[in-house]
Write a protein that holds these residues in place. Sequence first.
Motif, short mmCIF file in Angstrom:
data_model
loop_
_atom_site.label_atom_id
_atom_site.label_comp_id
_atom_site.label_asym_id
_atom_site.label_seq_id
_atom_site.Cartn_x
_atom_site.Cartn_y
_atom_site.Cartn_z
N ASP A 1 47.26 53.57 45.33
CA ASP A 1 46.22 52.59 45.00
C ASP A 1 46.00 52.62 43.48
N PRO A 2 45.93 51.47 42.83
CA PRO A 2 45.85 51.45 41.36
C PRO A 2 44.81 52.38 40.72
N PRO A 3 43.59 52.54 41.28
CA PRO A 3 42.66 53.47 40.62
C PRO A 3 43.14 54.93 40.64
N ALA A 4 44.08 55.26 41.54
CA ALA A 4 44.57 56.64 41.64
C ALA A 4 45.89 56.85 40.89
N ILE A 5 46.45 55.80 40.31
CA ILE A 5 47.69 55.95 39.54
C ILE A 5 47.40 56.79 38.32
N ALA B 1 47.69 46.61 52.94
CA ALA B 1 46.91 46.09 51.82
C ALA B 1 47.02 47.02 50.60
N LEU B 2 47.01 48.33 50.84
CA LEU B 2 47.17 49.29 49.74
C LEU B 2 48.53 49.10 49.07
N ALA B 3 49.59 48.93 49.85
CA ALA B 3 50.93 48.74 49.28
C ALA B 3 50.97 47.50 48.40
N LEU B 4 50.35 46.42 48.85
CA LEU B 4 50.34 45.18 48.06
C LEU B 4 49.53 45.35 46.78
N ARG B 5 48.39 46.04 46.86
CA ARG B 5 47.60 46.31 45.63
C ARG B 5 48.40 47.14 44.64
N SER B 6 49.11 48.14 45.17
CA SER B 6 49.91 49.00 44.31
C SER B 6 51.02 48.20 43.63
N LYS B 7 51.69 47.32 44.36
CA LYS B 7 52.73 46.47 43.78
C LYS B 7 52.14 45.60 42.68
#
Length: 195
Positions: free
Chosen positions: A118-122, A44-50
């Motif tokens: 994860d997007p908030p950590a980018i 799920a993290l990988a998909l959110r990141s994508k």
Amino acid sequence: MAEGARRAEGGRVGGPGGAGPRRDAAAALVIRRTRPEEHEALSALALRSKGHWGYPPEFLEACREELRYDAETCGSELMWAAERDGTVLGIVRLAPVAGAPDLPGPPEALELEALFVDPPAIGTGCGRLLLEHALAQARARGVRRVLLDADPGAESFYRRFGAVRIGSAPSGSIPGRMLPRLEYRLGDEAEAAGL
């Protein structure tokens, strides 16, 4: 911290084979091996990141299977998570290069199969730490090159840390889509540069 694990000083990899967590005091992140029971959360993290790159839902759905990690993969010695306060913020995975001959000794190259934050950590340094960890692990295994097919939006990130574009490769999810094919060289010259 797990029994037998060591914290690394100065942001270096701890423990033999990367078994121990790695800690960067500035970012308060620990890098550790992923665990089999995390496979659904890491997928799920990988998909959110994508999704960070603004792709439409149908594109992300087409990528879902390629970004799914099973328990065996998450329990391997070549996949790590970056976490802060018990929350996983990113993952990185090395894998054998598809079609490479199975010869004795260390492989010439490994594939950087995944690096997702994860997007908030980018933008917090998490991706940099995961990349540095993966390259250090490859080097420790005697690997001379790390190859990857980058998302076009992430190509500049990898190039900033020394990757060189060596061509293009077809997407594993989207027919007809080509991805930048990149390479890190881990020889003596790269070691002198601190990569």
